[in-house]
Scaffold this motif. Sequence first.
Motif, PDB file in Angstrom:
ATOM      1  N   ASN B   2       8.205 -13.348   9.642  1.00 15.36           N
ATOM      2  CA  ASN B   2       6.726 -13.141   9.907  1.00 15.36           C
ATOM      3  C   ASN B   2       6.197 -13.375   8.346  1.00 15.36           C
ATOM      4  N   TYR B   3       5.230 -14.080   8.371  1.00 17.66           N
ATOM      5  CA  TYR B   3       4.468 -13.936   6.921  1.00 17.66           C
ATOM      6  C   TYR B   3       3.105 -14.069   6.926  1.00 17.66           C
ATOM      7  N   PRO B   4       2.210 -12.601   7.334  1.00 17.10           N
ATOM      8  CA  PRO B   4       0.818 -12.418   7.614  1.00 17.10           C
ATOM      9  C   PRO B   4      -0.040 -13.104   6.741  1.00 17.10           C
ATOM     10  N   THR B   5      -0.859 -13.809   7.176  1.00 15.27           N
ATOM     11  CA  THR B   5      -1.792 -14.717   6.571  1.00 15.27           C
ATOM     12  C   THR B   5      -2.623 -13.710   5.709  1.00 15.27           C
ATOM     13  N   GLU B   6      -3.125 -12.654   6.172  1.00 19.13           N
ATOM     14  CA  GLU B   6      -3.955 -11.864   5.448  1.00 19.13           C
ATOM     15  C   GLU B   6      -3.593 -11.033   4.432  1.00 19.13           C
ATOM     16  N   LEU B   7      -2.210 -11.118   4.103  1.00 17.91           N
ATOM     17  CA  LEU B   7      -1.511 -10.734   2.871  1.00 17.91           C
ATOM     18  C   LEU B   7      -1.458 -11.543   1.678  1.00 17.91           C
ATOM     19  N   LYS B   8      -1.555 -11.070   0.433  1.00 12.49           N
ATOM     20  CA  LYS B   8      -0.924 -11.703  -0.676  1.00 12.49           C
ATOM     21  C   LYS B   8       0.633 -11.433  -0.988  1.00 12.49           C
ATOM     22  N   TYR B   9       1.427 -12.416  -1.924  1.00 15.26           N
ATOM     23  CA  TYR B   9       2.687 -11.925  -2.087  1.00 15.26           C
ATOM     24  C   TYR B   9       3.042 -12.483  -3.507  1.00 15.26           C
ATOM     25  N   SER B  10       4.233 -11.966  -3.855  1.00 19.58           N
ATOM     26  CA  SER B  10       4.794 -12.091  -5.323  1.00 19.58           C
ATOM     27  C   SER B  10       5.947 -12.967  -4.922  1.00 19.58           C
ATOM     28  N   LYS B  11       6.223 -13.671  -6.213  1.00 15.51           N
ATOM     29  CA  LYS B  11       7.426 -14.309  -5.945  1.00 15.51           C
ATOM     30  C   LYS B  11       8.833 -13.604  -6.053  1.00 15.51           C
ATOM     31  N   THR B  12       8.616 -12.052  -6.299  1.00 14.20           N
ATOM     32  CA  THR B  12       9.946 -11.322  -6.252  1.00 14.20           C
ATOM     33  C   THR B  12       9.630 -10.673  -4.733  1.00 14.20           C
ATOM     34  N   HIS B  13       9.301 -11.108  -3.752  1.00 14.06           N
ATOM     35  CA  HIS B  13       9.145 -10.580  -2.495  1.00 14.06           C
ATOM     36  C   HIS B  13       8.464  -9.505  -2.013  1.00 14.06           C
ATOM     37  N   GLU B  14       7.533  -9.064  -2.777  1.00 11.02           N
ATOM     38  CA  GLU B  14       6.628  -8.024  -2.465  1.00 11.02           C
ATOM     39  C   GLU B  14       5.200  -8.577  -1.814  1.00 11.02           C
ATOM     40  N   TRP B  15       4.836  -7.755  -0.977  1.00 13.04           N
ATOM     41  CA  TRP B  15       3.622  -8.304  -0.189  1.00 13.04           C
ATOM     42  C   TRP B  15       2.275  -7.290  -0.705  1.00 13.04           C
ATOM     43  N   VAL B  16       1.343  -7.637  -0.726  1.00 16.96           N
ATOM     44  CA  VAL B  16       0.139  -7.035  -1.534  1.00 16.96           C
ATOM     45  C   VAL B  16      -1.167  -6.912  -0.063  1.00 16.96           C
ATOM     46  N   ARG B  17      -1.475  -5.731   0.202  1.00 18.01           N
ATOM     47  CA  ARG B  17      -2.642  -5.921   1.084  1.00 18.01           C
ATOM     48  C   ARG B  17      -3.810  -5.053   0.220  1.00 18.01           C
ATOM     49  N   LEU B  18      -5.075  -5.871  -0.050  1.00 16.58           N
ATOM     50  CA  LEU B  18      -6.066  -5.454  -0.788  1.00 16.58           C
ATOM     51  C   LEU B  18      -7.149  -4.899   0.034  1.00 16.58           C
ATOM     52  N   GLU B  19      -7.262  -3.508  -0.366  1.00 19.94           N
ATOM     53  CA  GLU B  19      -8.408  -2.622   0.189  1.00 19.94           C
ATOM     54  C   GLU B  19      -9.241  -2.146  -0.825  1.00 19.94           C
ATOM     55  N   GLY B  20     -10.473  -3.120  -1.146  1.00 24.09           N
ATOM     56  CA  GLY B  20     -11.322  -2.914  -2.407  1.00 24.09           C
ATOM     57  C   GLY B  20     -10.565  -2.893  -3.616  1.00 24.09           C
ATOM     58  N   ASP B  21     -10.359  -1.905  -4.415  1.00 26.28           N
ATOM     59  CA  ASP B  21      -9.556  -1.795  -5.618  1.00 26.28           C
ATOM     60  C   ASP B  21      -8.343  -1.238  -5.322  1.00 26.28           C
ATOM     61  N   MET B  22      -7.887  -1.012  -4.175  1.00 27.87           N
ATOM     62  CA  MET B  22      -6.572  -0.395  -4.071  1.00 27.87           C
ATOM     63  C   MET B  22      -5.601  -1.511  -3.226  1.00 27.87           C
ATOM     64  N   ALA B  23      -4.342  -1.536  -3.902  1.00 28.00           N
ATOM     65  CA  ALA B  23      -3.350  -2.596  -3.093  1.00 28.00           C
ATOM     66  C   ALA B  23      -2.292  -1.954  -3.007  1.00 28.00           C
ATOM     67  N   VAL B  24      -2.060  -2.106  -1.504  1.00 27.69           N
ATOM     68  CA  VAL B  24      -0.673  -1.416  -0.645  1.00 27.69           C
ATOM     69  C   VAL B  24       0.340  -2.513  -0.994  1.00 27.69           C
ATOM     70  N   VAL B  25       1.353  -2.073  -1.499  1.00 24.26           N
ATOM     71  CA  VAL B  25       2.525  -2.865  -1.517  1.00 24.26           C
ATOM     72  C   VAL B  25       3.866  -2.529  -0.798  1.00 24.26           C
ATOM     73  N   GLY B  26       4.533  -3.452  -0.566  1.00 25.92           N
ATOM     74  CA  GLY B  26       5.830  -3.315   0.401  1.00 25.92           C
ATOM     75  C   GLY B  26       6.582  -4.443   0.246  1.00 25.92           C
ATOM     76  N   ILE B  27       7.706  -4.805   0.877  1.00 26.09           N
ATOM     77  CA  ILE B  27       8.420  -5.703   0.575  1.00 26.09           C
ATOM     78  C   ILE B  27       8.392  -6.581   1.692  1.00 26.09           C
ATOM     79  N   THR B  28       8.887  -7.842   1.881  1.00 27.97           N
ATOM     80  CA  THR B  28       8.490  -9.020   2.873  1.00 27.97           C
ATOM     81  C   THR B  28       9.587  -8.898   3.998  1.00 27.97           C
ATOM     82  N   ASP B  29       9.042  -9.342   5.104  1.00 27.96           N
ATOM     83  CA  ASP B  29      10.238  -9.405   6.219  1.00 27.96           C
ATOM     84  C   ASP B  29      11.430 -10.281   5.726  1.00 27.96           C
ATOM     85  N   TYR B  30      11.123 -11.245   4.867  1.00 29.34           N
ATOM     86  CA  TYR B  30      12.282 -12.049   4.358  1.00 29.34           C
ATOM     87  C   TYR B  30      13.136 -11.039   3.561  1.00 29.34           C
TER      88      TYR B  30
END
Lengths: 353, 126
Positions: B2-30
């Motif tokens: 699963n690769y949700p399109t509303e998220l941004k991603y890093s090459k090192t397999h973290e995802w980022v959800r931007l909420e204003g100037d706050m970024a929520v970070v986790g690791i991807t499904d992959y």
Amino acid sequence: MKTTPLHPAHLALGARMGPFAGFEMPIQYTSITSEHLAVRGWVGLFDVSHMGEFWIRGPQALAFLQFATLNDVSRLKVGRAQYSMLPNAQGGVVDDIYLYRTGEEEYLMVVNAANIEKDWAHLQALAEGFRVSLEDASDFFALLAVQGPRAVATLQKLCEVELENRKKNDTFMGRLVGKWVRFARTGYTGEDGYEIFVAPDEVGAVWQALLDAGATPCGLGARDTLRLEAGFPLYGHELTDQTNPLCTPLAWVVKTQKDFYGKGALLEAPCPRRLVGLLVEGGVPREGYRVWQGEREVGVLTSGTHSPVLKKGIAMAYVDSSLATLGTSLEVEIRSRRTEAKVVEMPFIRSSA
Amino acid sequence: MNYPTELKYSKTHEWVRLEGDMAVVGITDYAQDALGDVVFVELPQVGRRVEAGAAVAVVESVKTASDIYAPLAGEVLEVNTALADKPELINQSPYGEGWIFKLRVDPAATTSLLSAAEYQALAESA
């Protein structure tokens, strides 16, 4: 890379495969933790056909094995099995093995896959002067392990030979889903169960019947976490060519009243460090991590994992002999951070076996 | 995967959800699938200032330990303390309850991140 006869079956189940001892083996099918808990709670099925098997036959088979192994083979009756080790000339361990007495003058030795060639050369050399014949039968056996509190009941549904009232370490022939197999009430998980020696071209049918009977296929990942919880050593980790078994909780294997190869060296070698079990807080201990007491480095981990049952870190380590007593507080260095560890009794968990 | 399109991603397999100037970070499904059962998470200190690409957390599975990198520079605002007792949330809900930390970031800096399509191409070519 070598494969076992069940390789296509593993791929069909979607197993994640990885290299182990020169074989491409299933590491996990779904997840290591769920497979681990299936074995602790019900019944798991392992393909361990990579293990090596040697036949030792002849009028001096007993005399040879008494010399070549550490346990007392004279106490091994036909239809019984024992855990043992092959000593080297320096007081170390060539391999840890399981020995099955299958006839008056016939024994089956199961050895670690990584050591098949080394053990074979070692035993060949040692057998000179004994009236024995050795046969490497590794390619003629597939080996399954059926383990867990429901293992025996699951197998019993698929065969007529009586399985429930056998003792641990009993071994006998019988038919399983119509195929002739050797049953052995042995295993490497700390649970009750059987290991089943079967012809390579018949193992597929047995494997499928056991899956159909409700056994969960389990990979080598769970095999490792299970054996660690059960406190069993893994050759190349807790035991090596350099380790003296008298410095481990497996010292009971060494029967000093008999003569064996390298006996003098083994009995004379001191134990600067001893093998212990460690319960580790906060983090996952792994092989190679260092053990500390204050500013003194006092040992090293030989194996470690997160115990799915205890939900804590567990490890085996060689630590300075003066610190090897139960209850001793130590620290394990996990990525430059020190975390509390305590010397505890093994097995780490109680189980059905 | 699963690769949700509303998220941004890093090459090192973290995802980022931007909420204003706050970024929520986790690791991807992959990433969680590759790691297997997550059994321990080492979280960063709240208030810590981190550079983009800095190792700030560690996720340990049965098999291995993996560094988690800050996808963007910023200050750690909050960490997911639920992971201390339930590290398996990372496997069960990598984009939801399994989030790892929140950063205060410069929203203009996110152009360095990958889109879902770009990340999917990268992950699946590995």
